[in-house]
Motif scaffolding. Sequence first.
Motif, PDB file in Angstrom:
ATOM      1  N   LEU A  99      44.840  36.097  42.512  1.00  0.00           N
ATOM      2  CA  LEU A  99      43.447  36.377  42.854  1.00  0.00           C
ATOM      3  C   LEU A  99      43.341  37.098  44.194  1.00  0.00           C
ATOM      4  CD1 LEU A  99      40.487  35.628  41.799  1.00  0.00           C
ATOM      5  CD2 LEU A  99      40.557  33.852  43.546  1.00  0.00           C
ATOM      6  N   LYS A 100      44.024  36.567  45.196  1.00  0.00           N
ATOM      7  CA  LYS A 100      43.928  37.161  46.535  1.00  0.00           C
ATOM      8  C   LYS A 100      44.737  38.442  46.656  1.00  0.00           C
ATOM      9  CE  LYS A 100      42.696  33.091  49.282  1.00  0.00           C
ATOM     10  NZ  LYS A 100      42.509  32.080  48.234  1.00  0.00           N
ATOM     11  N   LEU A 140      43.214  40.966  43.047  1.00  0.00           N
ATOM     12  CA  LEU A 140      41.791  41.256  42.979  1.00  0.00           C
ATOM     13  C   LEU A 140      41.214  41.638  44.337  1.00  0.00           C
ATOM     14  CD1 LEU A 140      39.041  41.362  41.620  1.00  0.00           C
ATOM     15  CD2 LEU A 140      38.892  38.873  41.837  1.00  0.00           C
ATOM     16  N   ILE A 169      47.725  31.420  40.191  1.00  0.00           N
ATOM     17  CA  ILE A 169      46.518  32.207  39.943  1.00  0.00           C
ATOM     18  C   ILE A 169      45.759  32.460  41.248  1.00  0.00           C
ATOM     19  CG2 ILE A 169      44.834  30.371  39.483  1.00  0.00           C
ATOM     20  CD1 ILE A 169      43.842  32.111  37.118  1.00  0.00           C
ATOM     21  N   GLU A 170      45.880  31.527  42.193  1.00  0.00           N
ATOM     22  CA  GLU A 170      45.255  31.729  43.500  1.00  0.00           C
ATOM     23  C   GLU A 170      45.933  32.879  44.235  1.00  0.00           C
ATOM     24  OE1 GLU A 170      44.622  31.064  47.835  1.00  0.00           O
ATOM     25  OE2 GLU A 170      46.509  30.855  46.744  1.00  0.00           O
ATOM     26  N   ALA A 199      38.840  42.929  35.832  1.00  0.00           N
ATOM     27  CA  ALA A 199      39.257  41.660  36.427  1.00  0.00           C
ATOM     28  C   ALA A 199      38.368  40.502  35.992  1.00  0.00           C
ATOM     29  CB  ALA A 199      39.236  41.778  37.953  1.00  0.00           C
ATOM     30  N   TYR A 200      37.196  40.819  35.449  1.00  0.00           N
ATOM     31  CA  TYR A 200      36.245  39.778  35.073  1.00  0.00           C
ATOM     32  C   TYR A 200      36.005  39.671  33.565  1.00  0.00           C
ATOM     33  CZ  TYR A 200      35.440  39.771  40.053  1.00  0.00           C
ATOM     34  OH  TYR A 200      35.631  39.693  41.409  1.00  0.00           O
TER      35      TYR A 200
END
Length: 248
Positions: A163-164, A167, A159-160, A86-87
């Motif tokens: 992300l939640k 990820l 993308i927010e 994820a990073y």
Amino acid sequence: MKRTITFSIVMTIAILLLVAGTAAPIAAQQKGAIEKTLSSKQQSMIVIAAVTAKGDLPELKTKLNSGLEAGLTVNEIKEAIVHLYAYCGFPRSIRGLQTLISVLEERKTKGIRDTWGPEATPVKDERSKYERGKAILGTLTGAPQDGPKTGYAAFAPEIEVFLKAHLFADIFERDILSYTDRELVTVAVLSSIGGVEPMLNSHLSICLNLGLTPDQLQQFVGIIKSNIGATAAKSAQSVLNQVLTNKK
């Protein structure tokens, strides 16, 4: 004669009481010292994550062997390598997993039986992934997540959501690793790839919020210096200094 024996017994008891009285503070001091350092398993996980993110596969083989010898289970290492995609992306993560497979096969031919450890517990929370991820992020940061979207979240709302929902729900919910271990993997990756100092700042702050101490994070920087290099460590140290200053 009888008085001499009685005196000896009294002195013996007094000495034993004195030793017992001093042993407790010493034990407490030793315990405090241990709590100020990262465990050997955490240190190995940091190194494995950083070297995987860097893409140094020959070095990774060595570090994977060291991690297994330090007591990491196969599933803990596998989970750490999956987490870091994820990073730093799928390519690094997949190459790390392929290297782990190779190491396990080599160890098996040598008669080494590694511990696989437990699998992830199924998630029974019926809330949406987005809501679960938002709650987890709130726990990590210690800040509510219900405010208006700003910055990248307002510019690219999708993308927010990713992300939640992905990820912080799909990945962070998996209980093979603790939140603290996942954050150590995260800051190891961010320190290794470089150029993402604002994200490193946020995740070092999360490390403190989860209970890691400044001494442990200083130790983390030392691990980065020993395994990734002085340049990466210097950058990580600069960010950590900012984080610690802001916390004060």
